[in-house]
Design an enzyme around this catalytic site. Sequence first.
Site, short mmCIF file in Angstrom:
data_model
loop_
_atom_site.label_atom_id
_atom_site.label_comp_id
_atom_site.label_asym_id
_atom_site.label_seq_id
_atom_site.Cartn_x
_atom_site.Cartn_y
_atom_site.Cartn_z
N HIS A 169 -2.48 -5.42 1.83
CA HIS A 169 -3.72 -6.05 1.61
C HIS A 169 -3.35 -7.47 1.25
CE1 HIS A 169 -7.71 -7.17 0.30
NE2 HIS A 169 -7.16 -7.65 -0.85
N TYR B 46 -12.68 -2.16 -3.69
CA TYR B 46 -12.95 -2.27 -2.53
C TYR B 46 -14.52 -2.23 -2.20
CZ TYR B 46 -8.51 -1.97 -0.21
OH TYR B 46 -7.16 -2.50 0.39
N ASN C 39 -1.80 0.45 6.68
CA ASN C 39 -1.52 -0.92 7.41
C ASN C 39 -0.85 -1.70 6.06
OD1 ASN C 39 -3.51 -1.84 5.51
ND2 ASN C 39 -4.53 -3.06 7.08
N LYS D 97 0.71 -1.21 -0.06
CA LYS D 97 0.01 0.08 -0.13
C LYS D 97 0.81 1.17 0.01
CE LYS D 97 -4.11 -2.08 2.30
NZ LYS D 97 -5.10 -1.86 3.32
N GLU E 287 -9.48 -10.98 -7.36
CA GLU E 287 -8.69 -9.99 -7.29
C GLU E 287 -7.44 -10.01 -8.32
OE1 GLU E 287 -9.72 -8.96 -2.56
OE2 GLU E 287 -7.78 -9.78 -2.98
P1 CMP Z 1 -7.42 -4.43 3.52
O1 CMP Z 1 -7.47 -5.81 3.79
O2 CMP Z 1 -6.94 -3.52 2.54
O3 CMP Z 1 -9.10 -4.34 3.36
C1 CMP Z 1 -9.88 -3.26 3.74
C2 CMP Z 1 -9.34 -2.09 4.22
O4 CMP Z 1 -9.86 -1.36 5.12
C3 CMP Z 1 -8.55 -2.77 5.44
O5 CMP Z 1 -7.44 -3.57 4.86
C4 CMP Z 1 -8.02 -1.55 6.22
O6 CMP Z 1 -6.81 -0.82 5.84
C5 CMP Z 1 -9.19 -0.52 6.15
N1 CMP Z 1 -9.80 -0.33 7.13
C6 CMP Z 1 -10.44 -1.33 8.05
N2 CMP Z 1 -10.99 -0.70 9.16
C7 CMP Z 1 -10.68 0.86 8.83
C8 CMP Z 1 -11.01 1.90 9.67
N3 CMP Z 1 -11.77 2.03 10.63
N4 CMP Z 1 -10.47 3.21 9.03
C9 CMP Z 1 -9.99 3.27 7.90
N5 CMP Z 1 -9.55 2.06 7.22
C10 CMP Z 1 -9.97 0.92 7.59
#
Ligand code: CMP
Length: 139
Positions: free
Chosen positions: A116, A50, A113, A10, A127
């Site tokens: 993904h 998403y 984070n 990311k 995906e």
């Molecule tokens: P990902 O696995 O990419 O799939 C959905 C993403 O939403 C998840 O990782 C997080 O990075 C993001 N996400 C989940 N909860 C929150 C939140 N409360 N605020 C912002 N992003 C979020």
Amino acid sequence: AIQRTFSIIKPDATKRNLTGAIVAKFEEAGLRVIASKRIQMTLAQAQVFYGVHKDRPFFGELCDFMISEPVVVQVLEGENAIAKNREIMGATNPADAAPGTIRAEFALSVGENSVHGSDAPETAAAEIAYFFSGLELVG
Ligand code: CMP
């Protein structure tokens, strides 16, 4: 069984020059990178990717973040690759991620984070197909 999973490095990670450190974690765990490209995601691409989260309060923030810097999309192959990748990534929220995982070491917050990874065989297939043609997967 040998599986394929889809991974995104990311924007928070590409921006901090962590692409190689993250790929090293995959490779050390026995996952093989069989496709990889650095892309600037478009807003439309992020919104569709998403789409399952479109009614969540963080959807707008999530899509804006995913287009804020380039990302690296990859296909990882290996024994039990989907679960193994989730193990290597650690919990979505870095505060809950086990020591040594990518998110424990590198992630900044639940949104920023670093990675993904697909959560199931059906989502992995969808995906992968969303970002790669069959010819780009070189196992
Ligand atoms: P990902 O696995 O990419 O799939 C959905 C993403 O939403 C998840 O990782 C997080 O990075 C993001 N996400 C989940 N909860 C929150 C939140 N409360 N605020 C912002 N992003 C979020």
